[in-house]
Design a protein around this motif. Structure first.
Motif, PDB file in Angstrom:
ATOM      1  N   ASP A   1       0.771  -1.343   0.155  1.00 30.74           N
ATOM      2  CA  ASP A   1       0.640   0.142  -0.059  1.00 30.74           C
ATOM      3  C   ASP A   1       0.613   1.268   0.033  1.00 30.74           C
ATOM      4  OD1 ASP A   1      -2.145  -1.937  -0.060  1.00 30.74           O
ATOM      5  OD2 ASP A   1      -2.718  -1.185   1.957  1.00 30.74           O
ATOM      6  N   LYS A   2       2.195   1.942   0.478  1.00 31.32           N
ATOM      7  CA  LYS A   2       2.382   2.299   1.033  1.00 31.32           C
ATOM      8  C   LYS A   2       3.404   2.780  -0.925  1.00 31.32           C
ATOM      9  CE  LYS A   2       6.813   4.104   3.023  1.00 31.32           C
ATOM     10  NZ  LYS A   2       8.159   3.536   4.003  1.00 31.32           N
ATOM     11  N   ASP A   3       3.981   1.361  -0.886  1.00 35.42           N
ATOM     12  CA  ASP A   3       4.115   1.603  -2.545  1.00 35.42           C
ATOM     13  C   ASP A   3       3.734   1.880  -4.022  1.00 35.42           C
ATOM     14  OD1 ASP A   3       7.106   1.435  -2.385  1.00 35.42           O
ATOM     15  OD2 ASP A   3       7.101  -0.919  -2.686  1.00 35.42           O
ATOM     16  N   PHE A   4       2.100   1.608  -3.208  1.00 34.38           N
ATOM     17  CA  PHE A   4       1.183   1.547  -4.579  1.00 34.38           C
ATOM     18  C   PHE A   4       0.236   3.448  -4.158  1.00 34.38           C
ATOM     19  CE2 PHE A   4      -2.810   2.065  -5.862  1.00 34.38           C
ATOM     20  CZ  PHE A   4      -2.750   1.346  -7.306  1.00 34.38           C
ATOM     21  N   GLN A   5       1.002   3.735  -3.282  1.00 35.22           N
ATOM     22  CA  GLN A   5       0.259   5.258  -2.831  1.00 35.22           C
ATOM     23  C   GLN A   5       1.586   6.139  -3.603  1.00 35.22           C
ATOM     24  OE1 GLN A   5      -2.780   5.716  -2.283  1.00 35.22           O
ATOM     25  NE2 GLN A   5      -1.977   7.377  -1.380  1.00 35.22           N
ATOM     26  N   LYS A   6       2.804   6.019  -3.343  1.00 37.93           N
ATOM     27  CA  LYS A   6       4.063   6.852  -4.351  1.00 37.93           C
ATOM     28  C   LYS A   6       3.356   6.346  -6.292  1.00 37.93           C
ATOM     29  CE  LYS A   6       8.356   5.214  -1.051  1.00 37.93           C
ATOM     30  NZ  LYS A   6       8.762   5.167  -1.119  1.00 37.93           N
TER      31      LYS A   6
ATOM     32  N   LYS B   1       0.437   6.388  -6.758  1.00 35.11           N
ATOM     33  CA  LYS B   1      -0.027   7.254  -7.375  1.00 35.11           C
ATOM     34  C   LYS B   1      -0.204   8.551  -6.966  1.00 35.11           C
ATOM     35  CE  LYS B   1      -5.527   7.981  -5.371  1.00 35.11           C
ATOM     36  NZ  LYS B   1      -6.643   7.052  -4.528  1.00 35.11           N
ATOM     37  N   ILE B   2       0.738   9.094  -6.556  1.00 33.83           N
ATOM     38  CA  ILE B   2       0.160  10.724  -6.639  1.00 33.83           C
ATOM     39  C   ILE B   2       1.061  10.683  -7.806  1.00 33.83           C
ATOM     40  CG2 ILE B   2       2.381  12.107  -5.028  1.00 33.83           C
ATOM     41  CD1 ILE B   2       1.579  10.569  -2.844  1.00 33.83           C
TER      42      ILE B   2
ATOM     43  N   GLN C   1      -0.732  10.581 -10.672  1.00 32.53           N
ATOM     44  CA  GLN C   1      -1.849  11.641 -10.501  1.00 32.53           C
ATOM     45  C   GLN C   1      -1.172  12.799 -11.220  1.00 32.53           C
ATOM     46  OE1 GLN C   1      -3.513  11.379  -7.009  1.00 32.53           O
ATOM     47  NE2 GLN C   1      -5.156  10.158  -8.348  1.00 32.53           N
TER      48      GLN C   1
ATOM     49  N   TRP D   1      -2.552   8.026 -15.783  1.00 32.78           N
ATOM     50  CA  TRP D   1      -3.276   7.655 -14.929  1.00 32.78           C
ATOM     51  C   TRP D   1      -4.823   6.130 -14.820  1.00 32.78           C
ATOM     52  CZ3 TRP D   1      -2.120   4.873 -10.180  1.00 32.78           C
ATOM     53  CH2 TRP D   1      -2.908   4.654  -9.571  1.00 32.78           C
TER      54      TRP D   1
ATOM     55  N   LYS E   1      -8.625  -5.294  -3.531  1.00 38.63           N
ATOM     56  CA  LYS E   1      -9.066  -3.793  -3.015  1.00 38.63           C
ATOM     57  C   LYS E   1     -10.596  -4.299  -3.097  1.00 38.63           C
ATOM     58  CE  LYS E   1      -5.146  -1.908  -1.450  1.00 38.63           C
ATOM     59  NZ  LYS E   1      -5.372  -1.940  -0.057  1.00 38.63           N
TER      60      LYS E   1
END
Length: 386
Positions: A195-200, A202-203, A206, A213, A341
């Motif tokens: 989840d931490k890497d996925f947030q990277k 995503k940011i 975007q 994206w 998810k």
């Protein structure tokens, strides 16, 4: 309309290692037949058999034979394993893509080499058993120094190729069926990022790669294969009824598939503002033209008249995610990430199966890497009192 054919002729060579064949055209379509003549090592004897085959084919044509409809009895009694593979790939090539056909042809080449090494060149296809196929595949693995993963790929190719022989009543059962794949360790790249890497990811997407994206998010929300998404045209999208209709010709299963558009994907699609664009535009396309590059908006993964190649998406992902962010996750793992998810959010496996267009839960479960966590939560939350 009366059928028109040319007189069959023999193509032969002094070098007996080259394949001889009899050819003719029927309604302008070229046909070639071998029927085992190339397993005769003597030039004169091969020539006699080739001429006999030529004359037999000519006689059949004069009697009204249509070579586009296989002569099942002749095929069953004459085809060797190698000839049967040639027959199968010839029939299968019209229903598969160029890349798949290339892979299948490679498999057949390797299998033929192994067959010859094992002295099975004259093995009739009707006598081929599972043990023969196992020996052939093991010999091919040894000759080509295949990894277990490569072995599995070619075995699965062979299973698919030989299944075509059942369709044409050449064999009753597939001798490659139920041969087990070899154990392989799953690449971490095929597993969704943390989840931490996925947030990277995503940011970064975007902020700097919004159009791409949108494409990646579509994989996440729908489970549609990337190559199928790139074939979606605006006419297939019905925003008012929240659905995408994938016609049979663009799906892997060759069946029409209705994919629901959830509220999150709906927001993305509305933001792309394609309501007034032509229906033939691709949802994630561009305005590239061969030899000219982009001739419209200099962007990709936007509604446009030109279909993007599958490797355009792969290369874009590798540049941004794998190299740019240093995260070892493949683009297709977005489908697994979406599956996880959705299951964690309470979507049932049956619902996910329908969304992905699978025929069984077993296939769907391949994409659910968090299934044990789902089961653990289910037990904790629903265990009854004594």
């Amino acid at each position: 309309m009366k059928s028109i054919y040319t007189i069959p002729k023999v193509v032969k060579y002094d070098d007996l290692s080259k394949s001889w064949f009899v050819y003719f055209r029927y309604n302008k379509v070229l046909f070639r037949f071998k029927y085992g003549i190339n397993y005769i090592d003597n030039y004169k004897k091969r020539e006699i058999e080739a001429n006999l085959l030529r004359d037999a084919l000519h006689q059949k044509l004069k009697e009204g034979w249509n070579p586009q409809i296989p002569d099942v009895i002749t095929a069953q009694s004459n085809l060797t394993l190698i000839d049967a593979l040639d027959f199968a790939i010839d029939k299968k090539k019209s229903s598969i893509g160029v890349k798949t056909l290339s892979g299948y042809n490679g498999t057949i080449k390797f299998v033929k080499d192994a067959v010859k090494t094992l002295d099975m060149s004259q093995l009739p296809i009707v006598d081929a058993k599972r043990v023969h196929i196992k020996l052939i595949m093991e010999k091919a693995k040894e000759q080509r120094k295949w990894t277990n993963n490569a072995y599995n790929k070619h075995l699965n190719h062979l299973k698919a190729i030989m299944s075509e022989l059942i369709q044409w009543d050449i064999i009753e059962t597939n001798p490659a069926h139920k041969i087990n794949n070899m154990a392989v360790a799953e690449s971490r790249a095929n597993v969704p990022a943390s989840d931490k890497d996925f947030q990277k990811i995503k940011i970064e997407m975007q902020n700097n790669h919004r159009n791409f994206w949108n494409f990646c998010s579509t994989i996440f929300y729908t489970g549609i294969r990337p190559e199928e998404i790139l074939k979606i045209t605006l006419g297939m999208i019905d925003l008012s009824n929240s659905k995408i209709t994938l016609p049979a010709e663009i799906t892997k299963t060759n069946k029409e598939r209705i994919v629901p558009i959830n509220q999150h994907l709906s927001e993305i699609l509305h933001s792309m503002r394609f309501e007034n664009l032509p229906e033939y535009f691709y949802l994630f396309g561009s305005f590239r033209q061969q030899g000219k590059g982009n001739v419209g908006a200099k962007l990709d993964f936007i509604p446009g008249s030109t279909k993007l190649k599958r490797d355009t998406a792969t290369k874009r992902w590798e540049r941004i995610v794998k190299k740019g962010l240093g995260i070892d996750m493949n683009l297709y793992a977005m489908k697994k990430h979406g599956a996880n998810k959705m299951i964690l959010a309470g979507v049932s496996i049956d619902a996910l199966k329908d969304l992905f267009g699978h025929t069984s839960q077993v296939t769907t479960q391949i994409y659910i890497t968090d299934l044990k966590e789902i089961n653990r939560r289910n037990i904790l939350e629903n265990a009854p009192a004594l």
